[in-house]
Design a protein around this motif. Sequence first.
Motif, mmCIF file in Angstrom:
data_model
loop_
_atom_site.group_PDB
_atom_site.id
_atom_site.type_symbol
_atom_site.label_atom_id
_atom_site.label_comp_id
_atom_site.label_asym_id
_atom_site.label_seq_id
_atom_site.Cartn_x
_atom_site.Cartn_y
_atom_site.Cartn_z
ATOM 1 N N GLY A 41 7.875 -7.581 5.880
ATOM 2 C CA GLY A 41 8.874 -6.582 5.544
ATOM 3 C C GLY A 41 8.474 -5.681 4.404
ATOM 4 O O GLY A 41 9.214 -5.523 3.434
ATOM 5 N N GLY A 42 7.305 -5.074 4.499
ATOM 6 C CA GLY A 42 6.886 -4.126 3.481
ATOM 7 C C GLY A 42 7.346 -2.721 3.825
ATOM 8 O O GLY A 42 7.582 -2.382 4.978
ATOM 9 N N ALA A 43 7.497 -1.898 2.809
ATOM 10 C CA ALA A 43 7.747 -0.489 3.082
ATOM 11 C C ALA A 43 6.455 0.152 3.594
ATOM 12 O O ALA A 43 6.432 0.831 4.616
ATOM 13 N N ILE A 44 5.345 -0.083 2.863
ATOM 14 C CA ILE A 44 4.003 0.269 3.328
ATOM 15 C C ILE A 44 3.184 -1.007 3.357
ATOM 16 O O ILE A 44 3.184 -1.783 2.401
ATOM 17 N N ASP A 45 2.458 -1.223 4.432
ATOM 18 C CA ASP A 45 1.733 -2.474 4.643
ATOM 19 C C ASP A 45 0.323 -2.177 5.138
ATOM 20 O O ASP A 45 0.146 -1.558 6.189
ATOM 21 N N TYR A 46 -0.690 -2.606 4.371
ATOM 22 C CA TYR A 46 -2.086 -2.568 4.812
ATOM 23 C C TYR A 46 -2.543 -4.005 5.035
ATOM 24 O O TYR A 46 -2.414 -4.841 4.139
ATOM 25 N N GLU A 47 -3.113 -4.285 6.214
ATOM 26 C CA GLU A 47 -3.569 -5.640 6.500
ATOM 27 C C GLU A 47 -4.728 -5.620 7.492
ATOM 28 O O GLU A 47 -5.068 -4.589 8.067
ATOM 29 N N LYS A 48 -5.375 -6.783 7.664
ATOM 30 C CA LYS A 48 -6.416 -7.014 8.679
ATOM 31 C C LYS A 48 -7.473 -5.906 8.729
ATOM 32 O O LYS A 48 -7.619 -5.205 9.731
ATOM 33 N N LEU A 49 -8.216 -5.753 7.618
ATOM 34 C CA LEU A 49 -9.361 -4.846 7.512
ATOM 35 C C LEU A 49 -8.983 -3.368 7.564
ATOM 36 O O LEU A 49 -9.861 -2.509 7.678
ATOM 37 N N ALA A 50 -7.711 -3.033 7.458
ATOM 38 C CA ALA A 50 -7.305 -1.629 7.408
ATOM 39 C C ALA A 50 -7.604 -1.054 6.032
ATOM 40 O O ALA A 50 -7.655 -1.766 5.027
ATOM 41 N N LYS A 51 -7.790 0.277 5.988
ATOM 42 C CA LYS A 51 -8.031 0.944 4.712
ATOM 43 C C LYS A 51 -7.252 2.252 4.661
ATOM 44 O O LYS A 51 -6.765 2.750 5.686
ATOM 45 N N GLY A 52 -7.170 2.824 3.461
ATOM 46 C CA GLY A 52 -6.480 4.094 3.300
ATOM 47 C C GLY A 52 -5.923 4.233 1.903
ATOM 48 O O GLY A 52 -6.180 3.416 1.018
ATOM 49 N N LYS A 53 -5.120 5.274 1.715
ATOM 50 C CA LYS A 53 -4.557 5.588 0.409
ATOM 51 C C LYS A 53 -3.042 5.748 0.536
ATOM 52 O O LYS A 53 -2.550 6.347 1.487
ATOM 53 N N ALA A 54 -2.324 5.208 -0.460
ATOM 54 C CA ALA A 54 -0.864 5.304 -0.480
ATOM 55 C C ALA A 54 -0.435 5.853 -1.838
ATOM 56 O O ALA A 54 -0.485 5.146 -2.852
ATOM 57 N N PHE A 55 -0.040 7.104 -1.876
ATOM 58 C CA PHE A 55 0.307 7.788 -3.113
ATOM 59 C C PHE A 55 1.623 8.549 -2.957
ATOM 60 O O PHE A 55 1.993 8.961 -1.858
ATOM 61 N N ASN A 56 2.313 8.727 -4.064
ATOM 62 C CA ASN A 56 3.473 9.634 -4.148
ATOM 63 C C ASN A 56 4.660 9.196 -3.296
ATOM 64 O O ASN A 56 5.465 10.025 -2.866
#
Length: 466
Positions: A299-314
């Motif tokens: 239950g995350g608002a933004i969730d990165y998992e299982k070898l995913a990558k990226g940027k979460a800003f602002n």
Amino acid sequence: MKKIFKQLLVVLCGALALSACHQKEITNISPALIQTANAITSDTLKGTIKGTLLSGKTYYFSSDITVNDGDTLLLQSGVHLIALCDGKTPATAPEIFMHGTFISLGTKDQPNYITVKNADDLHAQAAQQNYVNVFFGWWGGITCTPSAVTPTNPNPKGGDAIIKWTHIEFGGGPAGSADNQAFYATGNARYNIYFANITKNLIIEDSWFFGAKDDNIRTDGGKISIMRNTFELCGGVGGEFLNMKSGTVGDVAYNMCIGSATNSLKLSDAGSTGVQANVNMYNNTMVNGGYRQTKTGRGGAIDYEKLAKGKAFNNLFVNCRFSMRVTSDADIANVSYNNNLFYGYSTAIVGQFYTTDSYLGIPKGSSDIISTTVQTNNPLFYGYDVNQYNFTSNPGPISASLQPFVVVAMGAANFRLTAASPAIGKGNTSLLPLNTVTATGTYGATITPPGRDLGAYQSDGTGNQH
């Protein structure tokens, strides 16, 4: 005449597929094709179709419809496409099988609707907190994949999905034998949109999504740009607003998300496409999400998992179950985040900022607006009281029946920021969008770059327009 029509279709498909075309060239070609390519005049759709649904008209379908590989279905502005369904069986929960290109060109003044016949009643029931029928799963949604390999079509290519100013809602009907069992096992709920084509574009702009039974949108690969949309009240006891898997690469920004069952935005490299999932998620507003998921630790608002990558800003995280979530199996070295605002009504919510179900020792962003004190950093929305979401116990799972409609849907709320908001001027504008989509001109993406204010609504009037 028949020969000329075929030539026009070829030009249309070519214009969508070739990223090297100049914008002026596409713009000059597309208006005539949008108006003249195989106008569909019958109000009943069935079987295999292609062509243009005409502006201002209403169309109906009560059984599966298919657009073949190489063909296009285009909706002009003001189209209503209505599923006649009861959601009880695969046969009575019709699906759109999109093996070609799907284009819905609604406008701000004339949006398109892809919905069910009893949509007004379902919205009214939701407002009265009768969520049973909202999450029932009435029709089969739009499934965008290449067609099966056949001797006559050994290399199907599939097509783009380009959706602008369009309402899509109430998907989730049970899958049947016509569905690919690799992703839709018989009996499972289908999504409002399923997209799986690693070489093609998924562009969704300025649109509205409501009332999916499980995931609202799921991608198994694709070049994506998902900008300035509104996601409300999707998933009964599970499901994301946007569930992105291996091969999904692009940008997700300026979306207003309220009342998700699980994550608002989830990225996972699960799958076997050979292209690592990589998505930048910036300037999104996420409110009251993640509480209906009945499984532990989700239950995350933004969730990165299982070898995913990226940027979460602002981003703005307001009363979300876990807010920012990065699991230990994500590509941690290539996940970055900062300049996000966290707000929690209760100790139980504040106590889970960054700490719950993320990898051990996840650091807070140096420019985050975050506190261990409850009800600190109120974003001061123009027309919404964040303390309406006043659950004080350990958050989740909370059944829909305990969630007033006002905390899981937009309604008359206004999530723009007042001048006194701590989110004003705190954005990182140096982040560059990945800008992976290749469609251009009328069919291309309008990418809004990162803004100086946090969240989906900017004080200069840019960002989300709903």
